[in-house]
Design an enzyme around this catalytic site. Structure first.
Site, mmCIF file in Angstrom:
data_model
loop_
_atom_site.group_PDB
_atom_site.id
_atom_site.type_symbol
_atom_site.label_atom_id
_atom_site.label_comp_id
_atom_site.label_asym_id
_atom_site.label_seq_id
_atom_site.Cartn_x
_atom_site.Cartn_y
_atom_site.Cartn_z
ATOM 1 C CD GLN A 111 -2.512 -1.167 2.711
ATOM 2 O OE1 GLN A 111 -3.533 -0.514 2.909
ATOM 3 N NE2 GLN A 111 -1.939 -1.899 3.649
ATOM 4 C CG ASN A 112 4.093 1.178 2.425
ATOM 5 O OD1 ASN A 112 3.033 1.479 2.982
ATOM 6 N ND2 ASN A 112 4.969 0.358 2.958
ATOM 7 C CG HIS A 165 -2.817 2.613 -1.865
ATOM 8 N ND1 HIS A 165 -2.792 2.528 -0.487
ATOM 9 C CD2 HIS A 165 -3.997 2.059 -2.244
ATOM 10 C CE1 HIS A 165 -3.922 1.962 -0.067
ATOM 11 N NE2 HIS A 165 -4.671 1.669 -1.110
ATOM 12 C CB CYS A 198 0.564 15.959 -24.264
ATOM 13 S SG CYS A 198 -0.483 15.836 -22.788
ATOM 14 N N GLY A 226 2.743 -4.320 9.056
ATOM 15 C CA GLY A 226 2.740 -2.868 9.228
ATOM 16 C C GLY A 226 1.581 -2.155 8.587
ATOM 17 C CB THR A 227 -1.328 -2.612 6.869
ATOM 18 O OG1 THR A 227 -2.480 -1.850 6.454
ATOM 19 C CG2 THR A 227 -1.718 -4.077 6.961
ATOM 20 C CB ALA A 248 8.098 -4.283 10.356
HETATM 21 N N1 APR Z 1 6.816 -2.166 13.009
HETATM 22 C C1 APR Z 1 5.614 -2.784 12.969
HETATM 23 N N2 APR Z 1 4.430 -2.121 12.846
HETATM 24 C C2 APR Z 1 4.493 -0.774 12.771
HETATM 25 C C3 APR Z 1 5.717 -0.051 12.815
HETATM 26 C C4 APR Z 1 6.907 -0.807 12.933
HETATM 27 N N3 APR Z 1 8.113 -0.227 12.977
HETATM 28 N N4 APR Z 1 5.429 1.278 12.705
HETATM 29 C C5 APR Z 1 4.081 1.376 12.624
HETATM 30 N N5 APR Z 1 3.519 0.154 12.665
HETATM 31 C C6 APR Z 1 2.102 -0.202 12.527
HETATM 32 C C7 APR Z 1 1.140 0.713 13.241
HETATM 33 O O1 APR Z 1 0.910 0.231 14.551
HETATM 34 C C8 APR Z 1 -0.122 0.567 12.367
HETATM 35 O O2 APR Z 1 -0.874 -0.588 12.748
HETATM 36 O O3 APR Z 1 1.794 -0.077 11.153
HETATM 37 C C9 APR Z 1 0.447 0.328 10.978
HETATM 38 C C10 APR Z 1 0.399 1.566 10.104
HETATM 39 O O4 APR Z 1 -0.969 1.865 9.881
HETATM 40 P P1 APR Z 1 -1.358 3.166 9.013
HETATM 41 O O5 APR Z 1 -0.578 4.337 9.499
HETATM 42 O O6 APR Z 1 -2.849 3.231 8.998
HETATM 43 O O7 APR Z 1 -0.807 2.851 7.553
HETATM 44 P P2 APR Z 1 -1.459 1.890 6.474
HETATM 45 O O8 APR Z 1 -2.164 0.746 7.100
HETATM 46 O O9 APR Z 1 -0.395 1.578 5.482
HETATM 47 O O10 APR Z 1 -2.537 2.853 5.774
HETATM 48 C C11 APR Z 1 -3.236 2.330 4.649
HETATM 49 O O11 APR Z 1 -4.214 4.509 4.328
HETATM 50 O O12 APR Z 1 -4.067 6.809 4.263
HETATM 51 C C12 APR Z 1 -4.067 5.665 3.488
HETATM 52 O O13 APR Z 1 -3.116 5.475 1.350
HETATM 53 C C13 APR Z 1 -2.790 5.496 2.708
HETATM 54 O O14 APR Z 1 -1.751 3.404 2.045
HETATM 55 C C14 APR Z 1 -2.272 4.126 3.144
HETATM 56 C C15 APR Z 1 -3.512 3.450 3.698
#
Ligand code: APR
Length: 269
Positions: free
Chosen positions: A105-106, A123, A157, A194-195, A254
């Site tokens: 998603q990054n 994304h 263009c 990490g999501t 992570a």
């Molecule tokens: N190690 C493990 N987990 C981690 C770490 C780390 N070092 N740092 C953060 N996290 C976890 C957080 O606890 C959280 O659960 O990663 C997750 C990040 O969640 P979000 O900030 O919501 O990011 P993400 O899930 O990628 O967001 C999804 O939302 O805003 C949109 O387009 C954007 O792609 C993104 C989507």
């Protein structure tokens, strides 16, 4: 960090025929790129409406001004960041033949910088800009030069260039969507790293892996397929998937978990 669960996950990886990985912003925080929803995250620093597709279409210069500020202010080093040991461990596990695909998603290009070859950018990618008229794609450095002259930056263009990340309200690239859903259906192991699992349709991929997206079939006397897939979370904290969809969560950073997991897999192969 539960070494027993890492050992169990390394067994699943070594015995898997089709492992895929779903990553979110949490895998990049150890590269200095803040995530979105943790305290101090991006949505605490920047107005998310700047990344609404409708806003871009109505005020492209305003959105570009904000993006240029983000890329120059230094507290969101997305453009300069380097891969960390988590990205590198995933690239090594792909090289060893244990990971088929990373769905990320990054938008930071860090999996590619780490050497991962099969990366689906769910994304998009903020290190490029695309013309909304002809679809031509430009590297970010080139765009910065054009943007210094005029905002919004224009394509050869004459069309307006847009950062190649998927904005809110914008469709997920068709190929990325179909390939991700197919991989989720076919895999026998999904690592979810990490999501926060809050943004659709990415958040549905672990459910598809588990066959849970067919819950409705259960009401229509169509047997819910036996889930052949293990889903393992790696996160600092539990998410809505924990205890509901994932088999288990390895709670920890992570980078540290993935580096240890790679070591365990090396010992077993
Ligand atoms: N190690 C493990 N987990 C981690 C770490 C780390 N070092 N740092 C953060 N996290 C976890 C957080 O606890 C959280 O659960 O990663 C997750 C990040 O969640 P979000 O900030 O919501 O990011 P993400 O899930 O990628 O967001 C999804 O939302 O805003 C949109 O387009 C954007 O792609 C993104 C989507």
């Amino acid at each position: 960090m539960d070494l027993g669960l890492i050992d169990k996950t390394s067994d699943l990886l070594v015995n898997s025929h089709h492992t895929i990985v779903l990553t979110g912003a949490g895998i990049s925080t150890e590269s200095g790129v803040p995530d979105f929803r943790s305290p101090g995250g991006i949505w605490e620093r920047y107005d998310p409406t700047v990344f609404f597709y409708s806003r871009f279409l109505s005020e492209p210069d305003e959105v570009w001004r904000c993006v240029m500020d983000m890329s120059r202010c230094g507290d969101f080093p997305l453009w300069e960041a380097q891969p960390n040991r988590g990205h590198l461990a995933l690239a090594h596990l792909e090289e060893m033949g244990h990971i088929k695909t990373i769905i990320t998603q990054n938008i930071d290009n860090l999996h590619q910088k780490a050497g991962s070859r099969k990366v689906i950018e769910f994304h998009g990618n903020m290190l490029f800009a695309k013309c909304i008229t002809c679809g031509a794609r430009y590297e970010y450095d080139h765009v910065l030069k054009i943007a210094d002259i005029s905002l919004p930056p224009l394509c050869d263009c004459g069309g307006i260039l847009k950062p190649d990340a998927v904005f809110f309200g914008e469709a997920i690239p068709k190929e990325a969507l179909t390939e991700s859903f197919r991989s989720a259906e076919d895999c026998d192991l999904m690592l979810v790293i990490g999501t926060s699992a809050q943004v659709e349709p990415a958040a549905s991929l672990p459910l598809i892996a588990k066959g849970m997206n067919t819950l409705f079939r259960g009401f229509m006397n169509v047997p819910i397929p036996k889930s052949h897939c293990h889903v393992v979370e790696i996160n600092r904290e539990p998410t809505p998937l924990t205890g509901e969809v994932s088999d288990f969560i390895i709670q920890g950073s992570a980078g540290e978990v993935l580096a240890t997991l790679e070591e365990y897999v090396h010992r077993k192969t």
